[in-house]
Scaffold this motif. Structure first.
Motif, PDB file in Angstrom:
ATOM      1  N   ARG A  57     -37.050   4.068   7.334  1.00 24.15           N
ATOM      2  CA  ARG A  57     -38.409   3.498   7.331  1.00 24.15           C
ATOM      3  C   ARG A  57     -39.135   4.480   6.546  1.00 24.15           C
ATOM      4  O   ARG A  57     -40.204   3.950   5.687  1.00 24.15           O
ATOM      5  CB  ARG A  57     -39.113   3.406   8.813  1.00 24.15           C
ATOM      6  CG  ARG A  57     -40.711   3.134   9.134  1.00 24.15           C
ATOM      7  CD  ARG A  57     -40.935   2.014   8.349  1.00 24.15           C
ATOM      8  NE  ARG A  57     -42.430   1.698   8.301  1.00 24.15           N
ATOM      9  CZ  ARG A  57     -43.086   1.359   9.243  1.00 24.15           C
ATOM     10  NH1 ARG A  57     -42.589   1.029  10.460  1.00 24.15           N
ATOM     11  NH2 ARG A  57     -44.570   1.177   9.007  1.00 24.15           N
ATOM     12  N   LYS A  58     -39.078   5.921   6.649  1.00 24.57           N
ATOM     13  CA  LYS A  58     -39.723   6.767   5.877  1.00 24.57           C
ATOM     14  C   LYS A  58     -39.527   6.449   4.402  1.00 24.57           C
ATOM     15  O   LYS A  58     -40.461   6.603   3.509  1.00 24.57           O
ATOM     16  CB  LYS A  58     -39.588   8.266   6.288  1.00 24.57           C
ATOM     17  CG  LYS A  58     -40.079   8.406   7.594  1.00 24.57           C
ATOM     18  CD  LYS A  58     -39.823  10.001   8.104  1.00 24.57           C
ATOM     19  CE  LYS A  58     -40.262  10.260   9.272  1.00 24.57           C
ATOM     20  NZ  LYS A  58     -39.735  11.576   9.761  1.00 24.57           N
ATOM     21  N   GLU A 117     -36.616   0.185  17.166  1.00 23.39           N
ATOM     22  CA  GLU A 117     -37.438   1.175  17.580  1.00 23.39           C
ATOM     23  C   GLU A 117     -37.849   2.188  16.204  1.00 23.39           C
ATOM     24  O   GLU A 117     -38.917   2.592  16.160  1.00 23.39           O
ATOM     25  CB  GLU A 117     -36.918   1.907  18.745  1.00 23.39           C
ATOM     26  CG  GLU A 117     -36.844   1.109  20.115  1.00 23.39           C
ATOM     27  CD  GLU A 117     -36.443   2.018  21.206  1.00 23.39           C
ATOM     28  OE1 GLU A 117     -36.617   3.029  21.198  1.00 23.39           O
ATOM     29  OE2 GLU A 117     -35.732   1.386  21.907  1.00 23.39           O
ATOM     30  N   GLY A 118     -36.788   2.753  15.767  1.00 27.20           N
ATOM     31  CA  GLY A 118     -36.679   3.846  14.715  1.00 27.20           C
ATOM     32  C   GLY A 118     -37.725   3.198  13.487  1.00 27.20           C
ATOM     33  O   GLY A 118     -38.247   3.717  12.970  1.00 27.20           O
ATOM     34  N   THR A 131     -32.185   0.942  16.696  1.00 28.32           N
ATOM     35  CA  THR A 131     -32.431   0.887  15.358  1.00 28.32           C
ATOM     36  C   THR A 131     -33.748   0.481  15.211  1.00 28.32           C
ATOM     37  O   THR A 131     -34.592   0.866  14.164  1.00 28.32           O
ATOM     38  CB  THR A 131     -31.137   0.241  14.774  1.00 28.32           C
ATOM     39  OG1 THR A 131     -30.174   0.413  15.204  1.00 28.32           O
ATOM     40  CG2 THR A 131     -31.474   0.407  13.262  1.00 28.32           C
ATOM     41  N   ARG A 134     -31.517   5.263  16.372  1.00 28.83           N
ATOM     42  CA  ARG A 134     -32.959   5.235  16.258  1.00 28.83           C
ATOM     43  C   ARG A 134     -33.210   6.088  15.028  1.00 28.83           C
ATOM     44  O   ARG A 134     -34.308   5.862  14.314  1.00 28.83           O
ATOM     45  CB  ARG A 134     -33.357   6.039  17.677  1.00 28.83           C
ATOM     46  CG  ARG A 134     -34.979   5.716  17.665  1.00 28.83           C
ATOM     47  CD  ARG A 134     -35.430   6.274  19.114  1.00 28.83           C
ATOM     48  NE  ARG A 134     -35.229   5.289  20.049  1.00 28.83           N
ATOM     49  CZ  ARG A 134     -34.182   5.543  21.093  1.00 28.83           C
ATOM     50  NH1 ARG A 134     -33.488   6.738  20.982  1.00 28.83           N
ATOM     51  NH2 ARG A 134     -33.662   4.755  22.124  1.00 28.83           N
ATOM     52  N   LYS A 135     -32.466   7.532  15.167  1.00 25.13           N
ATOM     53  CA  LYS A 135     -33.064   8.241  13.835  1.00 25.13           C
ATOM     54  C   LYS A 135     -32.700   7.717  12.410  1.00 25.13           C
ATOM     55  O   LYS A 135     -33.526   7.958  11.562  1.00 25.13           O
ATOM     56  CB  LYS A 135     -32.088   9.658  14.175  1.00 25.13           C
ATOM     57  CG  LYS A 135     -32.443  10.729  13.027  1.00 25.13           C
ATOM     58  CD  LYS A 135     -33.778  11.275  13.306  1.00 25.13           C
ATOM     59  CE  LYS A 135     -33.855  12.481  12.280  1.00 25.13           C
ATOM     60  NZ  LYS A 135     -35.239  12.987  12.540  1.00 25.13           N
ATOM     61  N   GLN A 139     -35.561   5.424  11.486  1.00 26.24           N
ATOM     62  CA  GLN A 139     -36.593   6.495  11.292  1.00 26.24           C
ATOM     63  C   GLN A 139     -36.654   6.774   9.899  1.00 26.24           C
ATOM     64  O   GLN A 139     -37.528   6.773   9.183  1.00 26.24           O
ATOM     65  CB  GLN A 139     -36.870   7.513  12.255  1.00 26.24           C
ATOM     66  CG  GLN A 139     -37.308   7.063  13.519  1.00 26.24           C
ATOM     67  CD  GLN A 139     -36.972   8.297  14.680  1.00 26.24           C
ATOM     68  OE1 GLN A 139     -36.560   9.288  14.304  1.00 26.24           O
ATOM     69  NE2 GLN A 139     -37.718   8.154  15.769  1.00 26.24           N
ATOM     70  N   SER A 146     -41.022   3.149  13.836  1.00 25.25           N
ATOM     71  CA  SER A 146     -41.538   4.409  14.177  1.00 25.25           C
ATOM     72  C   SER A 146     -42.281   4.746  15.655  1.00 25.25           C
ATOM     73  O   SER A 146     -43.364   5.240  15.600  1.00 25.25           O
ATOM     74  CB  SER A 146     -42.587   4.898  12.941  1.00 25.25           C
ATOM     75  OG  SER A 146     -41.931   4.742  11.511  1.00 25.25           O
TER      76      SER A 146
END
Length: 379
Positions: A301-302, A334-335, A332, A294-295, A298, A338
């Motif tokens: 995505r950023k 979900e991350g 994954t 998940r991290k 994230q 966001s």
């Protein structure tokens, strides 16, 4: 899809014809029946693992965020943007005669070539969907996997390099620079090889420190494999120690990957996702859990929001634990979306982490890159 909603949904490209690739049974991935075992196991790269990935996205809690699209087979001419004609001819002939062992543990059986064409075409359709402005987040749910397939040969369960073909399509369509972030437990050697002499593609691979495994995989995945010619410095290998875990991977991403991507400034990002870095995968020892995946989602995505206007293509690779791979995929994505809170709990995370060795290794790689990678000097 409304334009202002494109970053809150994921367009998933899939075709059930990819299930037609039958890798057989034996002792793990060898295809061998020694004659003294009553129960043989399916090859780890089997259809069941992907069936669970499909079903968790269709019926799991993330399903309202998913839009489904039908994949398609690639045309042979499309494959030549990454692979040589001689190699493609070899695959076509292997299919014509009923199959061939292309290299250790990599079997082209009846139905495999059709599935491989679907995987390649589905990855291309996913990229084109983004390039045409029809969405920002796309996921090519494909098998057979592709990131070990080199321009001239198969390797590691892979026939056609799905991600590499998508990258080349983006370049041919006017993208200036692309980043490929590969988190599969094994080195993405095929993708790296395809762009090893290019300064337009930054290939980054975080992988188990496994080295070469023979003629089909001559690359070591070591830090000194940096590219050649114009591409020198644009292949960044991050070999991580066994058991690196969630915190170690996050440290590597923030210390090595994020600064490199920020310095490179791409206009398109690919996340090559292998779920075989998980704590329960039979093909790896890296101990990532859902929280870690998940991290990673994230963080990527950023990076996409910062550099590529939120455009991100995710291409599926490994992940061989039949149930936990699907859970880690869910985490994954979900991350990547966001989402403020996890949608699924992880009931299998059951041991503490020690990131000390991983931190030491990452810091050492950081120093090596600062000393040897031209575009990272002073970064």
């Amino acid at each position: 899809m409304a334009a202002d909603d494109s970053g809150n949904r994921i367009d998933v490209f899939w075709h059930e014809g990819m299930l037609g690739h039958d890798t057989g049974t034996g002792v793990f991935d060898t295809g061998v029946d020694p004659g003294f075992l009553d129960v043989l196991e399916k090859h780890p790269e089997n259809a069941e693992r992907v069936k669970n990935m499909v079903s968790i996205l269709k019926r799991g809690p993330i399903s309202p965020c998913i839009d489904w699209h039908l994949g398609r087979p690639a045309q042979v001419a499309e494959l030549l943007s990454f692979h040589t004609q001689e190699y493609i001819n070899e695959l076509i002939e292997a299919d014509r005669v009923g199959g061939k062992i292309l290299c250790e543990s990599t079997f082209l059986n009846p139905g495999s070539w059709s599935a491989a064409l679907l995987a390649a075409g589905t990855a291309l359709s996913s990229m084109k969907h983004i390039l045409d402005g029809n969405g920002k987040l796309a996921y090519a749910l494909v098998r057979p996997p592709g990131h070990h397939a080199q321009p001239t040969q198969a390797d590691g369960y892979c026939f056609l390099n799905n991600a590499g073909l998508a990258v080349q399509l983006a370049l041919d369509s006017g993208c200036r620079k692309l980043v490929v972030i590969d988190i599969d437990v094994h080195y993405g050697n095929g993708t790296a090889e395809g762009f090893y002499r290019s300064n337009k593609v930054l290939t980054v691979s975080l992988h188990m420190n496994h080295g070469s495994w023979g003629p089909s995989h001559p690359q070591n995945g070591s830090v000194d494999e940096l590219g050649e010619g114009e591409g020198f410095g644009y292949n960044l290998n991050i070999p991580l120690p066994n058991g690196t875990g969630d915190e170690g991977y996050a440290y590597a991403m923030n210390k090595l990957v994020v600064p490199a991507v920020n310095e490179f400034q791409p206009d398109m990002i690919l996340l090559v996702v292998g779920l075989d870095s998980s704590a329960f995968d039979p093909n790896g020892r890296q101990c990532l859990t859902m929280r870690g995946y998940r991290k990673l989602g994230q963080i990527v995505r950023k990076l996409a929001d910062r550099h590529s206007g939120g455009r991100l293509l995710i291409v599926q690779e490994g992940g061989y634990q039949i149930t936990y791979s699907a859970y880690c995929l869910h985490a994954t994505l979900e991350g990547v979306l966001s989402l403020p809170q996890p949608l699924l709990s992880d009931d299998l995370t059951c041991y503490p982490e020690d990131k000390a060795l991983a931190v030491k290794v990452v810091d050492s790689i950081k120093k090596y890159q600062a000393d040897n990678v031209p575009f990272l000097k002073g970064a």
